[in-house]
Motif scaffolding. Structure first.
Motif, short mmCIF file in Angstrom:
data_model
loop_
_atom_site.label_atom_id
_atom_site.label_comp_id
_atom_site.label_asym_id
_atom_site.label_seq_id
_atom_site.Cartn_x
_atom_site.Cartn_y
_atom_site.Cartn_z
N ALA A 89 0.83 -1.21 0.00
CA ALA A 89 0.00 0.00 0.00
C ALA A 89 0.86 1.26 0.00
O ALA A 89 0.51 2.27 -0.61
CB ALA A 89 -0.93 -0.01 1.21
N ARG A 92 1.84 1.97 -3.66
CA ARG A 92 0.83 2.18 -4.70
C ARG A 92 0.74 3.65 -5.06
O ARG A 92 0.79 4.51 -4.18
CB ARG A 92 -0.53 1.69 -4.21
N PRO A 93 0.60 3.95 -6.32
CA PRO A 93 0.46 5.35 -6.73
C PRO A 93 -0.77 5.98 -6.09
O PRO A 93 -1.81 5.34 -5.94
CB PRO A 93 0.31 5.29 -8.25
N LYS A 94 -0.64 7.22 -5.71
CA LYS A 94 -1.74 7.97 -5.12
C LYS A 94 -2.33 8.88 -6.19
O LYS A 94 -1.66 9.30 -7.11
CB LYS A 94 -1.26 8.83 -3.94
N LYS A 95 -3.62 9.17 -6.05
CA LYS A 95 -4.30 10.08 -6.96
C LYS A 95 -4.91 11.21 -6.14
O LYS A 95 -5.54 10.97 -5.11
CB LYS A 95 -5.42 9.39 -7.73
N ARG A 96 -4.71 12.41 -6.60
CA ARG A 96 -5.34 13.56 -5.96
C ARG A 96 -6.74 13.70 -6.52
O ARG A 96 -6.95 13.65 -7.74
CB ARG A 96 -4.54 14.83 -6.22
N SER A 122 -6.46 13.08 4.76
CA SER A 122 -6.48 12.10 3.66
C SER A 122 -6.46 10.67 4.17
O SER A 122 -7.19 9.80 3.67
CB SER A 122 -5.29 12.33 2.73
N LYS A 123 -5.60 10.39 5.15
CA LYS A 123 -5.54 9.03 5.70
C LYS A 123 -6.85 8.66 6.38
O LYS A 123 -7.30 7.52 6.29
CB LYS A 123 -4.37 8.90 6.68
N THR A 126 -9.38 7.89 3.67
CA THR A 126 -9.02 6.63 3.03
C THR A 126 -9.42 5.45 3.92
O THR A 126 -9.99 4.46 3.44
CB THR A 126 -7.51 6.58 2.72
#
Length: 144
Positions: A89, A92-96, A122-123, A126
């Motif tokens: 995790a 993994r690439p993050k997306k805004r 954000s966390k 998520t």
């Protein structure tokens, strides 16, 4: 998740007593100051390369223990290493994304995360999404 076998080589200096390679995953190399640290670093390196991959390279079925052990030299050790969902995790690439939500909910989230080390807005969001998906749509959540 698949298990890969890694070869733990004795380092040539006291600075790096162990270094690790994966015969089935070229490019996944790491090291450790102790065997325990090398084991931890091996799981992290394997997780990273399986998420990020190498351009044009898919990894097939891992070799068996006996196949990897046959490649190890005298004094080297072979251990099974499994990538973990937690480690993967992180790579993994993050997306805004932009979302709209009531201001009082944003304020409540900010108040809650302010007192929790390592948690930000954000966390929190998520984790809330993960919780909701696991409860309502368990097949959408990857197995650990």
């Amino acid at each position: 998740m698949q298990r890969y076998y890694a070869i733990f080589h004795r380092g040539q200096t006291k600075d790096i007593p162990w270094w690790v390679s994966f015969p089935d995953v070229p490019g996944a190399l790491t090291q450790g100051h102790s065997l325990d640290e090398a084991l931890d670093m091996a799981a992290d390196a394997l997780s990273a390369i399986l998420v990020c991959g190498r351009k044009g390279k898919d990894y097939g079925e891992p070799s068996t223990y006996d196949e990897v052990f046959a490649q190890a030299k005298e004094g080297e050790r072979v251990f099974p290493i499994m990538p973990t969902e937690k480690a993967m995790a992180a790579y993994r690439p993050k997306k805004r994304i932009d979302i709209m939500m009531p201001g009082d909910k944003v304020d409540a989230i900010d108040l809650l995360v302010k007192g929790v080390k390592g948690l930000d807005r954000s966390k929190f969001i998520t984790r809330a999404v993960d919780y909701y998906l696991a409860e309502k749509y368990p097949s959408a959540v990857p197995a650990e």
